[in-house]
Design a protein around this motif. Structure first.
Motif, PDB file in Angstrom:
ATOM      1  N   ASP A 181       0.867  -1.172   0.000  1.00  0.00           N
ATOM      2  CA  ASP A 181       0.000   0.000   0.000  1.00  0.00           C
ATOM      3  C   ASP A 181       0.906   1.225   0.000  1.00  0.00           C
ATOM      4  O   ASP A 181       1.387   1.665   1.041  1.00  0.00           O
ATOM      5  CB  ASP A 181      -0.901  -0.010   1.239  1.00  0.00           C
ATOM      6  CG  ASP A 181      -1.921   1.115   1.216  1.00  0.00           C
ATOM      7  OD1 ASP A 181      -1.770   2.026   0.374  1.00  0.00           O
ATOM      8  OD2 ASP A 181      -2.855   1.094   2.037  1.00  0.00           O
ATOM      9  N   THR A 215       0.417   4.232  -0.279  1.00  0.00           N
ATOM     10  CA  THR A 215      -0.074   5.464   0.347  1.00  0.00           C
ATOM     11  C   THR A 215       0.373   5.566   1.797  1.00  0.00           C
ATOM     12  O   THR A 215       0.280   6.636   2.398  1.00  0.00           O
ATOM     13  CB  THR A 215      -1.609   5.530   0.297  1.00  0.00           C
ATOM     14  OG1 THR A 215      -2.156   4.465   1.093  1.00  0.00           O
ATOM     15  CG2 THR A 215      -2.114   5.398  -1.128  1.00  0.00           C
ATOM     16  N   THR A 216       0.861   4.474   2.385  1.00  0.00           N
ATOM     17  CA  THR A 216       1.188   4.464   3.813  1.00  0.00           C
ATOM     18  C   THR A 216       2.663   4.663   4.101  1.00  0.00           C
ATOM     19  O   THR A 216       3.038   4.952   5.234  1.00  0.00           O
ATOM     20  CB  THR A 216       0.756   3.126   4.441  1.00  0.00           C
ATOM     21  OG1 THR A 216       1.536   2.060   3.860  1.00  0.00           O
ATOM     22  CG2 THR A 216      -0.720   2.856   4.188  1.00  0.00           C
ATOM     23  N   ASP A 217       3.528   4.486   3.085  1.00  0.00           N
ATOM     24  CA  ASP A 217       4.978   4.571   3.268  1.00  0.00           C
ATOM     25  C   ASP A 217       5.450   3.583   4.336  1.00  0.00           C
ATOM     26  O   ASP A 217       6.373   3.859   5.103  1.00  0.00           O
ATOM     27  CB  ASP A 217       5.395   5.998   3.643  1.00  0.00           C
ATOM     28  CG  ASP A 217       6.890   6.236   3.395  1.00  0.00           C
ATOM     29  OD1 ASP A 217       7.458   5.558   2.520  1.00  0.00           O
ATOM     30  OD2 ASP A 217       7.477   7.083   4.092  1.00  0.00           O
ATOM     31  N   SER A 247      -1.018   3.581  -9.721  1.00  0.00           N
ATOM     32  CA  SER A 247      -1.270   3.940  -8.329  1.00  0.00           C
ATOM     33  C   SER A 247      -2.263   5.090  -8.241  1.00  0.00           C
ATOM     34  O   SER A 247      -2.693   5.649  -9.256  1.00  0.00           O
ATOM     35  CB  SER A 247       0.040   4.324  -7.639  1.00  0.00           C
ATOM     36  OG  SER A 247       0.533   5.547  -8.168  1.00  0.00           O
ATOM     37  N   TYR A 248      -2.595   5.470  -7.017  1.00  0.00           N
ATOM     38  CA  TYR A 248      -3.574   6.527  -6.773  1.00  0.00           C
ATOM     39  C   TYR A 248      -3.164   7.856  -7.398  1.00  0.00           C
ATOM     40  O   TYR A 248      -4.010   8.677  -7.749  1.00  0.00           O
ATOM     41  CB  TYR A 248      -3.765   6.717  -5.264  1.00  0.00           C
ATOM     42  CG  TYR A 248      -2.540   7.280  -4.578  1.00  0.00           C
ATOM     43  CD1 TYR A 248      -2.440   8.635  -4.284  1.00  0.00           C
ATOM     44  CD2 TYR A 248      -1.468   6.458  -4.243  1.00  0.00           C
ATOM     45  CE1 TYR A 248      -1.310   9.158  -3.677  1.00  0.00           C
ATOM     46  CE2 TYR A 248      -0.342   6.971  -3.637  1.00  0.00           C
ATOM     47  CZ  TYR A 248      -0.267   8.319  -3.353  1.00  0.00           C
ATOM     48  OH  TYR A 248       0.861   8.833  -2.757  1.00  0.00           O
ATOM     49  N   ASP A 249      -1.840   8.099  -7.539  1.00  0.00           N
ATOM     50  CA  ASP A 249      -1.368   9.371  -8.083  1.00  0.00           C
ATOM     51  C   ASP A 249      -1.036   9.288  -9.570  1.00  0.00           C
ATOM     52  O   ASP A 249      -0.433  10.192 -10.129  1.00  0.00           O
ATOM     53  CB  ASP A 249      -0.151   9.866  -7.305  1.00  0.00           C
ATOM     54  CG  ASP A 249       0.981   8.844  -7.275  1.00  0.00           C
ATOM     55  OD1 ASP A 249       0.822   7.768  -7.893  1.00  0.00           O
ATOM     56  OD2 ASP A 249       2.011   9.114  -6.636  1.00  0.00           O
TER      57      ASP A 249
END
Length: 240
Positions: free
Chosen positions: A188, A190-192, A222-224
């Protein structure tokens, strides 16, 4: 693996016009963002790293130059004060990769022309022309210091170069095809952290290395909007 990409910032400049008048006042200006001493120290450290990488690039030691660049945390380069470092980082990386890929192409050709049993076909291909976003430079997410891999570069003609932490490198060729496969394990991003999740893969990348071994990666956006590759495997330290 998360793809290393150039991030284009759109800067909107707001211009304020003061109208002349008998009671006009000078316009106030907002304070500029300050840079902490900790950030200045990090910038100074990275400037030294960039200088070393630049010297290695200019002397033709492109592999060592990229290895030096690995000492820079890419995420830091998006912070305030790191703009010029970010520009030079990606310029050096692009220059190094261009020469290293050229060398990998020659190695692939030499491997492909070998005769006899066990010959590995490392011919280039145009499969990435249909999926151009998945060609480029990748870094391994949630980097493990005990892991051999450092960076993976995929050229538009399928040439692949893997740079390793011990200074060695592997070369090969990749093909890409479209799929729609769910429940593929990935991080994931987004969590780093090392938290994992299940994703739906849009493409499958099959790498054939010069020693004849094959490796498969699954790709998605990915989300970005950046391309991400995962091998779909779990590792020690992963969390759900």
């Amino acid at each position: 693996m998360m793809k290393k990409v150039r991030i284009l910032f759109c800067v909107l400049t707001v211009m304020t016009f003061a109208m002349a008048g008998c009671s006009s006042k000078s316009a106030s200006t907002s304070d500029k963002p300050t840079i902490s001493s900790k950030t200045r120290d990090k910038i100074s450290e990275y400037e030294g790293t960039i200088k070393s990488a630049r010297n290695l690039n200019e002397s033709g030691d492109y592999k060592a130059s990229n290895k030096a660049l690995n000492g820079i945390r890419v995420a830091d380069l998006s912070n305030h004060g790191f703009g010029s470092l970010k520009t030079e980082y990606f310029q050096l990386q692009k220059s190094n990769d261009a020469f290293l890929l050229k060398k990998a192409k020659k190695q692939n050709q030499a491997t492909g022309t070998n005769t006899g049993s066990g010959t590995t076909d490392l011919s280039t291909n145009n499969s990435f022309s249909s999926y151009p976003k998945f060609a480029g430079d990748y870094e391994f997410y949630n980097y493990d210091p005990d892991r051999l891999q450092s960076d993976l570069v995929i050229d538009s003609d399928g040439t692949v170069l893997q740079e390793n932490t011990d200074g060695s490198s592997f070369h090969g060729v990749a093909t890409i095809s479209g799929i729609n496969e769910g429940n593929v394990l990935s991080y994931d991003v987004t969590t780093d952290t090392n938290k994992t999740k299940k994703i739906t893969a849009n493409v499958k990348v099959t790498v054939t290395w010069s020693n004849g071994e094959n490796e498969t990666y699954y790709g998605y956006m990915s989300y970005d909007g950046n391309a991400v590759l995962t091998d779909g495997k779990s590792y020690d330290g992963d969390s759900q």
